[in-house]
Write an enzyme that holds these catalytic residues in place. Structure first.
Site, short mmCIF file in Angstrom:
data_model
loop_
_atom_site.label_atom_id
_atom_site.label_comp_id
_atom_site.label_asym_id
_atom_site.label_seq_id
_atom_site.Cartn_x
_atom_site.Cartn_y
_atom_site.Cartn_z
N LYS A 87 0.85 -1.19 0.00
CA LYS A 87 0.00 0.00 0.00
C LYS A 87 0.89 1.24 0.00
O LYS A 87 1.76 1.39 0.87
CB LYS A 87 -0.90 -0.05 1.24
CG LYS A 87 -2.16 0.74 1.13
CD LYS A 87 -3.07 0.39 2.32
CE LYS A 87 -4.35 1.14 2.29
NZ LYS A 87 -5.13 0.93 3.53
O1 G3P Z 1 -8.49 1.96 4.40
C1 G3P Z 1 -8.52 3.32 4.76
C2 G3P Z 1 -9.46 3.50 5.88
O2 G3P Z 1 -9.06 2.70 6.95
C3 G3P Z 1 -9.66 4.87 6.39
O3 G3P Z 1 -10.82 4.83 7.14
O4 G3P Z 1 -12.43 5.51 8.83
O5 G3P Z 1 -10.00 6.16 9.05
O6 G3P Z 1 -11.46 7.22 7.34
P1 G3P Z 1 -11.19 5.99 8.14
#
Ligand code: G3P
Length: 217
Positions: A87
């Site tokens: 990633k």
């Molecule tokens: O894969 C990316 C994701 O984990 C981000 O999620 O909820 O931190 O915006 P969030």
């Protein structure tokens, strides 16, 4: 559409796999830190533990932000398991690194994508997956699902092979809307996946069936 779970929590990954509908796992440094993982050795062990449970792609994120550093870290991550997807953040050296990984047979997930222009660059570099963060777009009063729809339209029109991996999913409705507009993958917290099960009429209907079944005994 494929389902990935967006967590580094081993018991949640196991629980989601036991449902039988999971295709892969995504992690990021915030999710790894949340599990208290510290130091290179522990990080490596944790990715390998995830790969033992997951029978599919596992995104592991580089920390470096310069080309040489991203390549060095990505090579180490990719060597851990055949299912590791490196990633890489959507930055200039990240795009260069994704192209290098593509040319060298290493799968990549281009992360922190918030615009169609960024998604075009990721596809041109040959990223295996592109990760638009739809929840964070919603948080800033824009429509994250609209971005998925726009990228899906562009990719199909242009014949790009990069898979659209909808990330930053916050609820079950996000998953349904991403499926409607053509996401290839949704990576979701366990709660959002389990949220798909819920409907009050299912609960009411089941209670009635079970009540009526008592009269059949
Ligand atoms: O894969 C990316 C994701 O984990 C981000 O999620 O909820 O931190 O915006 P969030």
């Amino acid at each position: 559409m494929q389902f990935f779970i967006d967590t580094a929590n081993l018991s949640q990954i196991k629980e989601a796999y036991e449902l039988g509908i999971l295709d892969g796992v995504t992690t990021n440094p915030s999710l790894m830190a949340k599990e208290g993982i510290k130091g290179a050795e522990a990080i490596t062990k944790h990715y390998m533990d995830i790969c033992k449970i997951a029978n599919g792609p596992v995104s592991a994120e580089v920390i470096a932000t310069d080309f040489d550093g991203i390549i060095a870290e990505g090579k180490v991550l990719a060597a851990l398991d055949k299912n590791i997807v490196v990633k890489v953040p959507m930055i200039k050296d990240g795009i260069k690194a994704i192209k290098w990984f593509t040319d060298n047979g290493i799968q990549t997930n281009c992360t922190l994508v918030f615009s169609a222009g960024q998604a075009i660059l990721a596809a041109k570099a040959g990223a295996t997956y592109v990760s638009p963060f739809i929840g964070r777009i919603d948080d800033s009063s824009w429509d994250g699902v609209n971005l998925i729809e726009q990228i899906a339209h562009i990719y199909r029109l242009q014949g790009f092979q990069t898979k659209i991996l909808a990330a930053s999913i916050r609820n079950a409705l996000h998953i349904v809307r991403c499926a409607e507009v053509g996401a290839d993958v949704c990576t979701c917290p366990l709660d959002s996946i389990l949220g798909l099960l819920k409907h009050p009429l299912t609960d009411i209907g089941l209670a009635k069936f079970l009540e009526d079944a008592k009269s059949m005994k």
